[in-house]
Design a protein around this motif. Structure first.
Motif, PDB file in Angstrom:
ATOM      1  N   TYR A  95       0.854  -1.186   0.000  1.00 20.90           N
ATOM      2  CA  TYR A  95       0.000   0.000   0.000  1.00 20.90           C
ATOM      3  C   TYR A  95       0.888   1.233   0.000  1.00 20.90           C
ATOM      4  O   TYR A  95       2.097   1.152   0.295  1.00 20.90           O
ATOM      5  CB  TYR A  95      -0.929   0.009   1.221  1.00 20.90           C
ATOM      6  N   SER A  96       0.293   2.370  -0.313  1.00 20.12           N
ATOM      7  CA  SER A  96       1.046   3.624  -0.297  1.00 20.12           C
ATOM      8  C   SER A  96       0.306   4.744   0.411  1.00 20.12           C
ATOM      9  O   SER A  96       0.918   5.736   0.814  1.00 20.12           O
ATOM     10  CB  SER A  96       1.387   4.064  -1.730  1.00 20.12           C
ATOM     11  N   ASN A  97      -1.009   4.612   0.573  1.00 17.50           N
ATOM     12  CA  ASN A  97      -1.808   5.674   1.183  1.00 17.50           C
ATOM     13  C   ASN A  97      -1.689   5.675   2.705  1.00 17.50           C
ATOM     14  O   ASN A  97      -1.326   4.668   3.314  1.00 17.50           O
ATOM     15  CB  ASN A  97      -3.279   5.533   0.810  1.00 17.50           C
ATOM     16  N   ALA A  98      -2.025   6.810   3.282  1.00 22.71           N
ATOM     17  CA  ALA A  98      -2.173   6.940   4.730  1.00 22.71           C
ATOM     18  C   ALA A  98      -3.662   6.842   5.067  1.00 22.71           C
ATOM     19  O   ALA A  98      -4.528   6.965   4.193  1.00 22.71           O
ATOM     20  CB  ALA A  98      -1.605   8.268   5.214  1.00 22.71           C
ATOM     21  N   ILE A  99      -3.977   6.595   6.325  1.00 23.19           N
ATOM     22  CA  ILE A  99      -5.382   6.604   6.745  1.00 23.19           C
ATOM     23  C   ILE A  99      -5.782   8.021   7.167  1.00 23.19           C
ATOM     24  O   ILE A  99      -4.948   8.764   7.668  1.00 23.19           O
ATOM     25  CB  ILE A  99      -5.648   5.593   7.894  1.00 23.19           C
ATOM     26  N   PRO A 100      -7.054   8.421   6.895  1.00 20.19           N
ATOM     27  CA  PRO A 100      -8.133   7.610   6.341  1.00 20.19           C
ATOM     28  C   PRO A 100      -8.016   7.454   4.835  1.00 20.19           C
ATOM     29  O   PRO A 100      -7.618   8.391   4.122  1.00 20.19           O
ATOM     30  CB  PRO A 100      -9.391   8.395   6.713  1.00 20.19           C
ATOM     31  N   SER A 101      -8.416   6.278   4.360  1.00 19.06           N
ATOM     32  CA  SER A 101      -8.405   6.006   2.924  1.00 19.06           C
ATOM     33  C   SER A 101      -9.265   4.784   2.647  1.00 19.06           C
ATOM     34  O   SER A 101      -9.029   3.724   3.245  1.00 19.06           O
ATOM     35  CB  SER A 101      -6.988   5.762   2.412  1.00 19.06           C
TER      36      SER A 101
END
Length: 268
Positions: A95-101
């Motif tokens: 994964y590459s995104n941070a939360i929230p996502s």
């Protein structure tokens, strides 16, 4: 509540990392089977309320373990039972995104979310301890190697009944910067990927931890419990009579009642 905050706490793991039920997955990078919050626990005494954990305003009685340091209330990620290498539902490591996502696992606790590899060793332990209303869920990952680097991770999450607090204890969380960008997430996010609470500096970033602990706790308004008053005539009499309330919701007891040894009972 649907709002949370995080804080660092004293590193003092309440249980051994290798205690509880040794939950063995048939292969790496998969989700476990659906488990009740009483999994591998003797039946509760008669009349004991079912263990429920409130997460982002919803009560849950089941969880699913993910092999990459995840615990989810989203039952759709569960592998079918009996679980096998062929039928296990994949637990993504990249994964590459941070939360929230919404691109990351929703309705999930990440403790921390990073790629670890059970094919090279380590154990996952699950247990529920204590008595109502102070039961606890403990999920620990003991001596599990990081994928690629094979440095050892040992950590634990503890979920507390009633307070709905979540604690994280990390004995060893190394950094493997050459795999998946070295990213790891320590936090939680809701069922739609629109709200989250991550420990500062630990949200899809490179970090390591040794003997560190953090807490995520609800901060929103909690509905006060409803309290009902009753009276009963004697200790041996199980019959109860509701007591009326006035417009201010104050309990009205009648001091002139003829019952002998009258007892008044508050029930929340």
């Amino acid at each position: 509540t649907t709002s949370y905050a995080s804080e660092e706490i004293t590193y003092d793991p309440p249980y051994a990392f290798n205690s509880g039920y040794d939950y063995v997955l048939p292969t790496d990078d998969i989700w476990g089977e659906l488990m009740s919050l009483g999994y591998n626990r003797p039946p509760e005494p008669a009349g004991t309320p079912t263990f429920e954990f409130n997460f982002y305003g919803n009560n849950y009685q089941h969880v699913v373990n993910g092999s990459n340091n995840l615990l989810s209330f989203n039952i759709s990620v569960a592998s079918p039972s009996p679980i096998s290498t062929a039928t296990g539902n994949p637990c993504a490591w990249s994964y590459s995104n941070a939360i929230p996502s919404p691109s990351l696992y929703m309705n999930t606790i990440m403790s921390p979310y990073h790629d670890i590899d059970f094919n090279f060793g380590g154990h996952m332990y699950f247990q529920v301890v204590g008595n109502y209303p102070c039961r606890k869920i403990i999920l620990s990952f003991d001596s599990v190697p990081m994928y690629s680097c094979h440095t050892i991770c040992t950590d634990m999450m503890v979920l507390y009944e009633t307070s709905n607090v979540i604690e994280f204890y990390m004995q060893s969380k190394p950094l493997c910067s050459t795999w998946n960008g070295g990213r790891a997430i320590l936090g939680i996010q809701n069922s739609t990927g629109t709200q989250a609470c991550a420990v500062a500096g630990h949200n899809s970033t490179q970090w390591s931890a040794t003997n560190k602990a953090y807490r995520i706790y609800p901060t929103g308004y909690a509905d006060p419990p409803a309290v009902f008053w009753y009276r009963k005539a004697t200790k041996g009499d199980t019959t109860t009579t509701p007591i009326t309330t006035d417009a201010m919701y104050r309990a009205i007891a009648n001091p002139t009642i003829n019952d002998s040894n009258t007892y008044y009972i508050a029930q929340a």
